[in-house]
Design a protein around this motif. Sequence first.
Motif, PDB file in Angstrom:
ATOM      1  N   THR A  34      15.919   1.781  -0.753  1.00  0.00           N
ATOM      2  CA  THR A  34      15.235   2.240  -1.953  1.00  0.00           C
ATOM      3  C   THR A  34      14.773   3.674  -1.762  1.00  0.00           C
ATOM      4  O   THR A  34      14.619   4.139  -0.632  1.00  0.00           O
ATOM      5  CB  THR A  34      14.036   1.319  -2.263  1.00  0.00           C
ATOM      6  N   SER A  54       7.361   2.369  -2.675  1.00  0.00           N
ATOM      7  CA  SER A  54       8.792   2.143  -2.858  1.00  0.00           C
ATOM      8  C   SER A  54       9.014   1.168  -4.002  1.00  0.00           C
ATOM      9  O   SER A  54      10.149   0.957  -4.419  1.00  0.00           O
ATOM     10  CB  SER A  54       9.440   1.636  -1.568  1.00  0.00           C
ATOM     11  N   SER A  55       7.924   0.578  -4.515  1.00  0.00           N
ATOM     12  CA  SER A  55       8.028  -0.318  -5.665  1.00  0.00           C
ATOM     13  C   SER A  55       7.937   0.516  -6.930  1.00  0.00           C
ATOM     14  O   SER A  55       6.864   0.772  -7.465  1.00  0.00           O
ATOM     15  CB  SER A  55       6.907  -1.368  -5.630  1.00  0.00           C
ATOM     16  N   CYS A  57      10.409   1.402 -10.581  1.00  0.00           N
ATOM     17  CA  CYS A  57      11.565   0.966 -11.355  1.00  0.00           C
ATOM     18  C   CYS A  57      11.570   1.660 -12.708  1.00  0.00           C
ATOM     19  O   CYS A  57      10.527   1.759 -13.353  1.00  0.00           O
ATOM     20  CB  CYS A  57      11.480  -0.548 -11.535  1.00  0.00           C
ATOM     21  N   CYS A  69       4.090  -0.520  -8.563  1.00  0.00           N
ATOM     22  CA  CYS A  69       3.244  -1.609  -8.075  1.00  0.00           C
ATOM     23  C   CYS A  69       2.303  -1.039  -7.022  1.00  0.00           C
ATOM     24  O   CYS A  69       2.762  -0.450  -6.041  1.00  0.00           O
ATOM     25  CB  CYS A  69       4.094  -2.720  -7.466  1.00  0.00           C
ATOM     26  N   HIS A 150      -1.201  -7.219  -5.902  1.00  0.00           N
ATOM     27  CA  HIS A 150      -0.817  -5.926  -6.476  1.00  0.00           C
ATOM     28  C   HIS A 150      -1.037  -5.914  -7.985  1.00  0.00           C
ATOM     29  O   HIS A 150      -1.133  -6.970  -8.615  1.00  0.00           O
ATOM     30  CB  HIS A 150       0.656  -5.624  -6.188  1.00  0.00           C
ATOM     31  N   VAL A 152       0.879  -4.349 -11.300  1.00  0.00           N
ATOM     32  CA  VAL A 152       2.064  -3.693 -11.835  1.00  0.00           C
ATOM     33  C   VAL A 152       1.586  -2.829 -12.998  1.00  0.00           C
ATOM     34  O   VAL A 152       0.915  -3.323 -13.907  1.00  0.00           O
ATOM     35  CB  VAL A 152       3.101  -4.724 -12.332  1.00  0.00           C
TER      36      VAL A 152
END
Length: 187
Positions: A34, A54-55, A57, A69, A150, A152
């Motif tokens: 990622t 890295s979360s 999108c 996130c 977490h 979002v």
Amino acid sequence: MTESSQLTGSKHPADLHRAAVAEAQRAMMSRFPTGVAVLTASDHAGTPRGMTISSLCSVSLDPPTLLVCLRSGSPTLEAVLDSGRFAVNLLHGAARPVADLFASGAPDRFDRVRWEHDADDPYSGGPHLFQDSHAVADCLVGDRHRAGDHLVIFGSILRVTQHPGRQPLVYGRHEYRAWPAGAGAAA
């Protein structure tokens, strides 16, 4: 729980299963390369906050929306929620030290990098790490959804700043790599 299991510290089978699945998820995701980004925001006092993520999108192009996130309780998350804005700095291939720095939680991390932020700019989401990024998305906080430990956050993109010629930094199998020059070019 029986008295003997309390003494030996054994866990309930459901807890053991959950822990095994979490470990399998960790191993699975380490094999899913990622991009690497530093999310930044300013808190109510104007202090810059940031963390490696890295979360990330892309959700929609109409309207332009992405999601991130963030760990509940982090000072960066608090700054994002407080200001209602954030910036996603996509790191370039030579910015591994910055990824490590912002993952470390070092309190002086913004003293150790070059950054800029114009709080009066209506399209600014947060500090830009202009020397260490290949692109930056400035965002307004939209919808939120709690997922485990977490939050979002959906970000409405206000502006994207690109720095052409800089290759992305990627992470997978517990190591960083620069995206190879020319990779993905049409043949």
